[in-house]
Enzyme design. Structure first.
Site, PDB file in Angstrom:
ATOM      1  N   ARG A  90      25.597   4.996  72.055  1.00 39.99           N
ATOM      2  CA  ARG A  90      24.433   5.881  72.051  1.00 39.99           C
ATOM      3  C   ARG A  90      24.749   7.238  71.444  1.00 39.99           C
ATOM      4  O   ARG A  90      23.966   7.819  70.736  1.00 39.99           O
ATOM      5  CB  ARG A  90      23.936   6.097  73.482  1.00 39.99           C
ATOM      6  CG  ARG A  90      23.128   4.965  74.007  1.00 39.99           C
ATOM      7  CD  ARG A  90      22.995   5.029  75.494  1.00 39.99           C
ATOM      8  NE  ARG A  90      24.277   4.804  76.137  1.00 39.99           N
ATOM      9  CZ  ARG A  90      24.432   4.601  77.425  1.00 39.99           C
ATOM     10  NH1 ARG A  90      23.398   4.641  78.219  1.00 39.99           N
ATOM     11  NH2 ARG A  90      25.627   4.382  77.923  1.00 39.99           N
ATOM     12  N   SER A 128      20.674   2.991  82.287  1.00 45.50           N
ATOM     13  CA  SER A 128      20.287   2.388  83.570  1.00 45.50           C
ATOM     14  C   SER A 128      20.245   3.462  84.645  1.00 45.50           C
ATOM     15  O   SER A 128      19.418   3.405  85.563  1.00 45.50           O
ATOM     16  CB  SER A 128      21.291   1.300  83.962  1.00 45.50           C
ATOM     17  OG  SER A 128      21.277   0.258  83.024  1.00 45.50           O
TER      18      SER A 128
HETATM   19  P1  ADP Z   1      28.519  -0.505  81.650  1.00 45.41           P
HETATM   20  O1  ADP Z   1      28.417  -0.476  83.146  1.00 45.41           O
HETATM   21  O2  ADP Z   1      29.573  -1.402  81.094  1.00 45.41           O
HETATM   22  O3  ADP Z   1      28.490   0.851  80.985  1.00 45.41           O
HETATM   23  P2  ADP Z   1      25.789  -0.845  80.914  1.00 45.41           P
HETATM   24  O4  ADP Z   1      24.955  -1.926  81.495  1.00 45.41           O
HETATM   25  O5  ADP Z   1      25.448   0.560  81.308  1.00 45.41           O
HETATM   26  O6  ADP Z   1      27.235  -1.256  81.258  1.00 45.41           O
HETATM   27  O7  ADP Z   1      25.806  -0.926  79.333  1.00 45.41           O
HETATM   28  C1  ADP Z   1      26.259  -2.061  78.671  1.00 45.41           C
HETATM   29  C2  ADP Z   1      26.380  -1.776  77.191  1.00 45.41           C
HETATM   30  O8  ADP Z   1      25.112  -1.406  76.683  1.00 45.41           O
HETATM   31  C3  ADP Z   1      27.311  -0.637  76.808  1.00 45.41           C
HETATM   32  O9  ADP Z   1      27.940  -0.972  75.591  1.00 45.41           O
HETATM   33  C4  ADP Z   1      26.398   0.521  76.590  1.00 45.41           C
HETATM   34  O10 ADP Z   1      26.928   1.468  75.679  1.00 45.41           O
HETATM   35  C5  ADP Z   1      25.210  -0.183  75.984  1.00 45.41           C
HETATM   36  N1  ADP Z   1      23.973   0.561  76.185  1.00 45.41           N
HETATM   37  C6  ADP Z   1      23.513   1.084  77.335  1.00 45.41           C
HETATM   38  N2  ADP Z   1      22.339   1.730  77.135  1.00 45.41           N
HETATM   39  C7  ADP Z   1      22.070   1.609  75.802  1.00 45.41           C
HETATM   40  C8  ADP Z   1      21.032   2.096  74.946  1.00 45.41           C
HETATM   41  N3  ADP Z   1      20.041   2.839  75.417  1.00 45.41           N
HETATM   42  N4  ADP Z   1      21.084   1.765  73.637  1.00 45.41           N
HETATM   43  C9  ADP Z   1      22.105   1.032  73.163  1.00 45.41           C
HETATM   44  N5  ADP Z   1      23.129   0.564  73.902  1.00 45.41           N
HETATM   45  C10 ADP Z   1      23.118   0.850  75.199  1.00 45.41           C
END
Ligand code: ADP
Length: 170
Positions: A90, A128
């Site tokens: 991001r 999230s």
């Molecule tokens: P983690 O707990 O491993 O950080 P997440 O569920 O928060 O897992 O995120 C999983 C993946 O999705 C990570 O690579 C994160 O960078 C990506 N991600 C999260 N939010 C976004 C977004 N808004 N746009 C693009 N990628 C995202």
């Protein structure tokens, strides 16, 4: 067969995740959405709930499997006979952590590669954590989470308020 793994907590799925899933699925024959079961932080949604929310939100992407995993990502990759991980980036703030993880993983499993997809600008502020904060205060998440998933989230949270929410411990 080219298999990619997109790992994360998905607590809950957001439009940013869906964007990465749609784009990742175009690059591979199969995209496995790997849901980390025991993240160190206490999740708002149980594993079963997170799966239901993801299933609803990505029903339009045909070549995706949703598979929970625990333990090391490299072990999950080997178990799934996959070598490539997809992650979303991001902002620069994501980069340092992601680079560290990618290098640590490659150290454990030299055949693996991590592919980074740059987030679509319109989703770059979505996380999230933001979704959970808004949900806790009863705000509107319709611009952050796919509509199909919102219905499931409302049902889950409604059930929890009535004391009938599922409790699978994950
Ligand atoms: P983690 O707990 O491993 O950080 P997440 O569920 O928060 O897992 O995120 C999983 C993946 O999705 C990570 O690579 C994160 O960078 C990506 N991600 C999260 N939010 C976004 C977004 N808004 N746009 C693009 N990628 C995202």
């Amino acid at each position: 067969m080219i298999k990619y793994v997109y790992p994360g907590s998905f607590d809950p799925l957001t439009k940013g995740h869906v964007d990465i899933i749609e784009r990742g699925a175009k690059l591979a024959d199969r995209l496995i959405v790997g849901i980390l079961m025991n993240a160190t932080k206490q999740p708002m949604f149980t594993l079963k709930e997170r799966i239901r929310i993801i299933e609803a939100g990505i029903g339009h992407v045909p070549n995706v499997d949703i598979i929970p995993f625990d333990g090391l990502l490299v072990d999950f990759l080997k178990q799934q006979d996959a070598r490539t991980v997809v992650r979303g980036l991001r902002a620069v703030s994501d980069f340092e952590y992601e680079l560290q993880m990618a290098q640590a993983n490659r150290n454990l499993y030299p055949e693996m590669e991590t592919i980074f997809l740059c987030t679509n600008v319109e989703y770059s502020f979505i996380s999230s954590t933001v979704v959970k904060d808004i949900l806790r205060h009863g705000g509107d998440i319709s611009h952050l989470v796919p509509m199909e998933s919102i219905h499931i989230i409302e049902k889950i949270l409604g059930g929890k308020e009535n004391g009938s929410g599922s409790a699978d411990g994950n």
